[in-house]
Design a protein around this motif. Structure first.
Motif, PDB file in Angstrom:
ATOM      1  N   ALA A 147       1.103  -1.353  -0.175  1.00 39.29           N
ATOM      2  CA  ALA A 147       0.219  -0.381  -0.030  1.00 39.29           C
ATOM      3  C   ALA A 147       0.930   1.421  -0.254  1.00 39.29           C
ATOM      4  N   ASP A 148       0.041   2.491  -1.051  1.00 42.53           N
ATOM      5  CA  ASP A 148       0.650   3.589   0.276  1.00 42.53           C
ATOM      6  C   ASP A 148       0.979   3.828   1.347  1.00 42.53           C
ATOM      7  N   ALA A 149       2.180   4.766   1.701  1.00 41.36           N
ATOM      8  CA  ALA A 149       2.842   4.504   2.981  1.00 41.36           C
ATOM      9  C   ALA A 149       2.648   6.106   2.946  1.00 41.36           C
ATOM     10  N   THR A 150       2.369   6.780   2.367  1.00 45.26           N
ATOM     11  CA  THR A 150       2.646   8.174   2.457  1.00 45.26           C
ATOM     12  C   THR A 150       2.207   8.641   3.772  1.00 45.26           C
ATOM     13  N   LEU A 151       2.743   9.681   4.220  1.00 43.56           N
ATOM     14  CA  LEU A 151       2.290  10.604   5.325  1.00 43.56           C
ATOM     15  C   LEU A 151       2.192  11.424   5.387  1.00 43.56           C
ATOM     16  N   LEU A 152       1.303  12.656   5.979  1.00 46.64           N
ATOM     17  CA  LEU A 152       1.769  13.805   6.360  1.00 46.64           C
ATOM     18  C   LEU A 152       1.593  14.651   7.252  1.00 46.64           C
ATOM     19  N   ILE A 153       2.406  14.586   7.850  1.00 44.19           N
ATOM     20  CA  ILE A 153       2.239  15.657   9.670  1.00 44.19           C
ATOM     21  C   ILE A 153       2.337  16.831   9.836  1.00 44.19           C
ATOM     22  N   VAL A 154       0.857  17.272   9.742  1.00 40.57           N
ATOM     23  CA  VAL A 154       1.158  19.005  10.128  1.00 40.57           C
ATOM     24  C   VAL A 154       0.967  19.185  11.731  1.00 40.57           C
ATOM     25  N   VAL A 214       6.620   9.186   5.824  1.00 34.97           N
ATOM     26  CA  VAL A 214       6.390  10.376   6.550  1.00 34.97           C
ATOM     27  C   VAL A 214       6.890  12.036   6.095  1.00 34.97           C
ATOM     28  N   THR A 215       6.045  12.746   6.196  1.00 29.24           N
ATOM     29  CA  THR A 215       6.927  13.945   5.703  1.00 29.24           C
ATOM     30  C   THR A 215       6.315  15.083   7.357  1.00 29.24           C
ATOM     31  N   ARG A 223      -0.771  19.586  -2.012  1.00 34.04           N
ATOM     32  CA  ARG A 223      -0.719  20.263  -3.366  1.00 34.04           C
ATOM     33  C   ARG A 223       0.168  19.219  -4.177  1.00 34.04           C
ATOM     34  N   GLY A 224       1.438  19.466  -3.709  1.00 38.95           N
ATOM     35  CA  GLY A 224       2.287  18.864  -4.517  1.00 38.95           C
ATOM     36  C   GLY A 224       2.634  17.052  -4.801  1.00 38.95           C
ATOM     37  N   THR A 225       2.570  16.232  -3.788  1.00 38.49           N
ATOM     38  CA  THR A 225       2.885  15.267  -3.990  1.00 38.49           C
ATOM     39  C   THR A 225       1.211  14.433  -2.822  1.00 38.49           C
ATOM     40  N   PRO A 226       0.496  14.207  -2.859  1.00 42.67           N
ATOM     41  CA  PRO A 226      -0.440  13.923  -1.996  1.00 42.67           C
ATOM     42  C   PRO A 226      -0.660  12.820  -1.346  1.00 42.67           C
ATOM     43  N   PRO A 227      -0.409  12.973   0.088  1.00 39.70           N
ATOM     44  CA  PRO A 227       0.048  11.890   1.076  1.00 39.70           C
ATOM     45  C   PRO A 227      -1.136  10.831   1.217  1.00 39.70           C
ATOM     46  N   ALA A 228      -0.818   9.662   0.895  1.00 43.11           N
ATOM     47  CA  ALA A 228      -2.522   9.061   1.112  1.00 43.11           C
ATOM     48  C   ALA A 228      -3.127   9.024   2.909  1.00 43.11           C
ATOM     49  N   TYR A 229      -1.807   9.257   4.125  1.00 48.69           N
ATOM     50  CA  TYR A 229      -2.642   9.426   4.865  1.00 48.69           C
ATOM     51  C   TYR A 229      -2.292  10.937   5.392  1.00 48.69           C
ATOM     52  N   ASP A 271      -9.435  10.162  -1.758  1.00 46.79           N
ATOM     53  CA  ASP A 271      -9.435   8.587  -0.531  1.00 46.79           C
ATOM     54  C   ASP A 271      -8.683   8.857   0.473  1.00 46.79           C
ATOM     55  N   ALA A 272      -7.613   9.736   0.393  1.00 48.31           N
ATOM     56  CA  ALA A 272      -6.559  10.285   1.824  1.00 48.31           C
ATOM     57  C   ALA A 272      -7.325   9.529   2.616  1.00 48.31           C
ATOM     58  N   ARG A 273      -6.612   9.730   4.003  1.00 51.25           N
ATOM     59  CA  ARG A 273      -7.577   8.847   5.130  1.00 51.25           C
ATOM     60  C   ARG A 273      -6.993  10.343   5.910  1.00 51.25           C
ATOM     61  N   ILE A 274      -6.827  10.923   6.931  1.00 49.42           N
ATOM     62  CA  ILE A 274      -7.055  12.369   7.077  1.00 49.42           C
ATOM     63  C   ILE A 274      -7.785  12.228   8.428  1.00 49.42           C
ATOM     64  N   VAL A 275      -6.838  12.383   9.492  1.00 54.11           N
ATOM     65  CA  VAL A 275      -7.003  12.438  10.937  1.00 54.11           C
ATOM     66  C   VAL A 275      -6.803  13.827  11.667  1.00 54.11           C
ATOM     67  N   MET A 276      -7.035  14.365  12.144  1.00 51.50           N
ATOM     68  CA  MET A 276      -7.115  16.529  13.222  1.00 51.50           C
ATOM     69  C   MET A 276      -6.359  15.690  14.686  1.00 51.50           C
TER      70      MET A 276
END
Length: 193
Positions: free
Chosen positions: A19-26, A47-48, A61-67, A92-97
């Motif tokens: 699976a695409d395991a890309t994750l963005l943490i802000v 992780v980014t 917007r640049g490289t949209p992560p899966a999570y 389809d991104a899964r986002i947790v606030m």
């Protein structure tokens, strides 16, 4: 309470193979962001991690992560802006606030913007991973240490006060509360729990 870098055995949920395991943490809390980044990398995510709405929007917007794990309140604005941008770029991104200011209104706003879950800080990496990877429609288990009724009431009053631009009279009117009662509540510290 476990910290973000606590590693249990076994993990509560696992990334699907291939699976695409890309994750963005802000998150603008540097130590939390770093601990959470390390903990999520140990769980197999790529992780980014960024600290601002501006950087979050660019990453989404640049490289949209899966999570994504996004803090609600950031120094330069609202994490809801990043949620919306990511939802537009990758539906389809899964986002947790995440937020330290948990209340019903912000939870509803987060879900409407496209988040799949809303967790109060401090949330550990296990709970976040489970929220990101759980595709079931079942309700999550009850929290270990839920906020007390007094704390929930205090948080709600504080949120309405902030939304009314810290205007005591307007806040009292909207809460249908006597102005002096509200002033006494605002002068007190937050209840524990």
């Amino acid at each position: 309470m476990p910290t973000a870098d606590h590693i249990p055995a076994p993990l509560p949920a696992a990334l699907p193979a291939g699976a695409d395991a890309t994750l963005l943490i802000v998150d603008d809390d540097g130590p939390l962001r770093n601990r959470l980044s390390r903990a999520m990398e140990r769980r197999g995510f790529a992780v980014t991690a960024v600290e601002s709405v501006r950087e979050g929007l660019a990453a989404a917007r640049g490289t949209p992560p899966a999570y994504a794990i996004i803090d609600l309140r950031l120094a330069d604005g609202s994490g809801l802006d990043v949620v919306g941008a990511l939802r537009d770029a990758r539906p389809d991104a899964r986002i947790v606030m995440l937020t330290g200011y948990g209340n019903i209104a912000t939870a509803v706003a987060a879900v409407k913007a496209g988040a799949i879950d809303y967790l109060p800080k401090p949330a550990d990496a296990d709970a976040i991973t489970a929220a990101l990877l759980d595709h079931a429609d079942a309700l999550p288990p009850p929290p270990e240490n839920p906020m007390s009724a007094d704390r929930v009431r205090w948080e709600h009053i504080q949120r309405v006060y902030e939304q009314c631009d810290r205007n005591v009279s307007e806040t009292a009117r909207r809460l249908r509360m006597h102005r002096r009662t509200l002033q006494r509540i605002l002068a007190k510290h937050a209840p524990r729990g």
